[in-house]
Design a protein around this motif. Structure first.
Motif, PDB file in Angstrom:
ATOM      1  N   UNK A  50       0.663  -1.469  -0.220  1.00 25.64           N
ATOM      2  CA  UNK A  50      -0.207  -0.023   0.329  1.00 25.64           C
ATOM      3  C   UNK A  50       0.872   1.202  -0.112  1.00 25.64           C
ATOM      4  N   UNK A  51       1.894   1.075   1.219  1.00 22.51           N
ATOM      5  CA  UNK A  51       3.173   2.740   0.592  1.00 22.51           C
ATOM      6  C   UNK A  51       4.072   3.013  -0.099  1.00 22.51           C
ATOM      7  N   UNK A  52       3.944   1.588  -0.979  1.00 23.90           N
ATOM      8  CA  UNK A  52       4.399   1.672  -2.466  1.00 23.90           C
ATOM      9  C   UNK A  52       3.514   2.185  -3.886  1.00 23.90           C
ATOM     10  N   UNK A  53       2.498   1.650  -3.367  1.00 27.11           N
ATOM     11  CA  UNK A  53       1.615   1.861  -3.770  1.00 27.11           C
ATOM     12  C   UNK A  53       0.899   4.065  -4.009  1.00 27.11           C
ATOM     13  N   UNK A  54       1.147   4.233  -2.931  1.00 28.22           N
ATOM     14  CA  UNK A  54       1.225   5.018  -2.647  1.00 28.22           C
ATOM     15  C   UNK A  54       2.034   6.167  -2.838  1.00 28.22           C
ATOM     16  N   UNK A  55       3.396   5.338  -2.419  1.00 23.63           N
ATOM     17  CA  UNK A  55       4.676   6.126  -2.692  1.00 23.63           C
ATOM     18  C   UNK A  55       4.575   6.673  -4.604  1.00 23.63           C
ATOM     19  N   UNK A  56       3.987   5.633  -5.304  1.00 23.20           N
ATOM     20  CA  UNK A  56       3.566   5.529  -6.636  1.00 23.20           C
ATOM     21  C   UNK A  56       2.802   7.181  -7.215  1.00 23.20           C
ATOM     22  N   UNK A  57       1.817   7.367  -6.472  1.00 28.49           N
ATOM     23  CA  UNK A  57       1.081   8.025  -6.734  1.00 28.49           C
ATOM     24  C   UNK A  57       1.026   9.427  -6.682  1.00 28.49           C
ATOM     25  N   UNK A  85       5.338   8.140   3.934  1.00 23.70           N
ATOM     26  CA  UNK A  85       5.390   8.085   1.963  1.00 23.70           C
ATOM     27  C   UNK A  85       5.585   6.882   1.820  1.00 23.70           C
ATOM     28  N   UNK A  86       5.847   6.105   2.668  1.00 25.40           N
ATOM     29  CA  UNK A  86       6.454   4.496   1.983  1.00 25.40           C
ATOM     30  C   UNK A  86       5.328   3.509   2.858  1.00 25.40           C
ATOM     31  N   UNK A  87       4.913   4.030   4.275  1.00 22.50           N
ATOM     32  CA  UNK A  87       3.370   2.442   4.486  1.00 22.50           C
ATOM     33  C   UNK A  87       1.676   3.557   4.519  1.00 22.50           C
ATOM     34  N   UNK A  88       0.847   2.725   4.188  1.00 24.77           N
ATOM     35  CA  UNK A  88      -0.344   2.781   4.020  1.00 24.77           C
ATOM     36  C   UNK A  88      -0.511   3.214   5.743  1.00 24.77           C
ATOM     37  N   UNK A  89      -1.018   4.184   5.718  1.00 18.51           N
ATOM     38  CA  UNK A  89      -1.193   4.777   7.687  1.00 18.51           C
ATOM     39  C   UNK A  89      -2.824   3.999   7.830  1.00 18.51           C
ATOM     40  N   UNK A  90      -3.009   3.789   8.880  1.00 15.39           N
ATOM     41  CA  UNK A  90      -3.715   3.690   9.795  1.00 15.39           C
ATOM     42  C   UNK A  90      -5.129   3.692   9.241  1.00 15.39           C
ATOM     43  N   UNK A  91      -5.228   4.886   9.047  1.00 15.20           N
ATOM     44  CA  UNK A  91      -6.382   5.637   8.966  1.00 15.20           C
ATOM     45  C   UNK A  91      -6.826   5.834   6.828  1.00 15.20           C
ATOM     46  N   UNK A  92      -6.144   5.272   5.975  1.00 13.91           N
ATOM     47  CA  UNK A  92      -5.511   5.012   4.681  1.00 13.91           C
ATOM     48  C   UNK A  92      -6.279   3.615   4.356  1.00 13.91           C
ATOM     49  N   UNK A  93      -6.519   3.617   2.922  1.00 12.23           N
ATOM     50  CA  UNK A  93      -6.798   2.117   2.452  1.00 12.23           C
ATOM     51  C   UNK A  93      -6.479   2.127   0.948  1.00 12.23           C
ATOM     52  N   UNK A  94      -6.656   0.537   0.771  1.00 10.05           N
ATOM     53  CA  UNK A  94      -5.579   0.093  -0.506  1.00 10.05           C
ATOM     54  C   UNK A  94      -6.478   0.734  -1.408  1.00 10.05           C
ATOM     55  N   UNK A  95      -7.993   0.743  -1.673  1.00 10.44           N
ATOM     56  CA  UNK A  95      -8.570   1.403  -2.044  1.00 10.44           C
ATOM     57  C   UNK A  95      -8.369   2.623  -2.374  1.00 10.44           C
ATOM     58  N   UNK A  96      -8.552   3.228  -1.301  1.00  8.01           N
ATOM     59  CA  UNK A  96      -8.040   4.442  -1.225  1.00  8.01           C
ATOM     60  C   UNK A  96      -6.838   4.784  -2.199  1.00  8.01           C
TER      61      UNK A  96
END
Length: 196
Positions: A50-57, A85-96
């Motif tokens: 999830x963090x890697x996808x967030x970083x790519x965005x 930036x490389x972590x999916x935080x507790x308030x974030x979702x994979x879909x998001x």
């Protein structure tokens, strides 16, 4: 779709096709994951899918801002200095983060499509230690190549993380995500936990 990029006829098509293909492979690493799994960092590294996808965005949004020379666009001091930036935080979702990445990708694709010359200059951020001080500008061509490199590298990270989570690998994930007819690979299926 196939597991490899389709044939290309010219430079622009080659660059944008390979960029789209690498994005697809990064995203398929997340196929079937729960938010908890997408948030997990099962290796020695703190990276998560999830963090890697967030970083790519955020990376694609940053480069869009540079190409457009937007004032007050996305700010980044480095590619990898902010571990959040490389972590999916507790308030974030994979879909998001998948939606954020799709939006960032669509925006930069539209910007690139509107620029007739891939040699169009793109300003270089100053004061960043890994950028040579004498470089004044890149080209849109260079930016696309850099994005292919960046997303490919993190796609490889995502592949390793996914294997650590549940043993899934790229081709079975692609076969499952895209419902390949008569696949050569057994499509990935979520493990079923049986109750007694």
């Amino acid at each position: 779709m196939s597991g490899i990029a389709p044939p290309v006829a010219d430079e622009r098509t080659a660059l944008t096709t390979y960029l789209a293909h690498q994005r697809r492979l990064l995203r398929v690493a997340a196929h079937g994951l729960t938010d908890e799994q997408a948030r997990s960092a099962p290796s020695v590294s703190e990276l998560s899918i999830g963090g890697l996808i967030k970083h790519a965005a955020r990376c694609e949004a940053f480069w869009t801002g540079l190409i457009l020379r937007e004032q007050g666009g996305p700010q980044r001091t480095s590619d990898e200095s902010d571990p959040e930036e490389f972590r999916l935080g507790p308030d974030e979702t994979l879909a998001g983060v998948l939606a954020e990445h799709a939006e960032a990708a669509a925006r930069i694709d539209a910007v690139i499509a509107a620029i007739p010359d891939l040699g169009h200059p793109v300003p270089v951020p100053k004061g960043v230690p890994w950028i040579p001080a004498e470089v004044e500008e890149w080209s849109v061509r260079w930016v696309i190549l850099h994005l292919i490199e960046e997303i490919s590298r993190h796609g490889g990270h995502a592949d390793i993380i996914r294997e650590c989570i549940d043993g899934a690998t790229q081709y079975p994930l692609l076969a499952a995500a895209e419902e390949w007819p008569d696949p050569w690979f057994q499509p990935w299926e979520a493990a079923h936990t049986g109750g007694g």
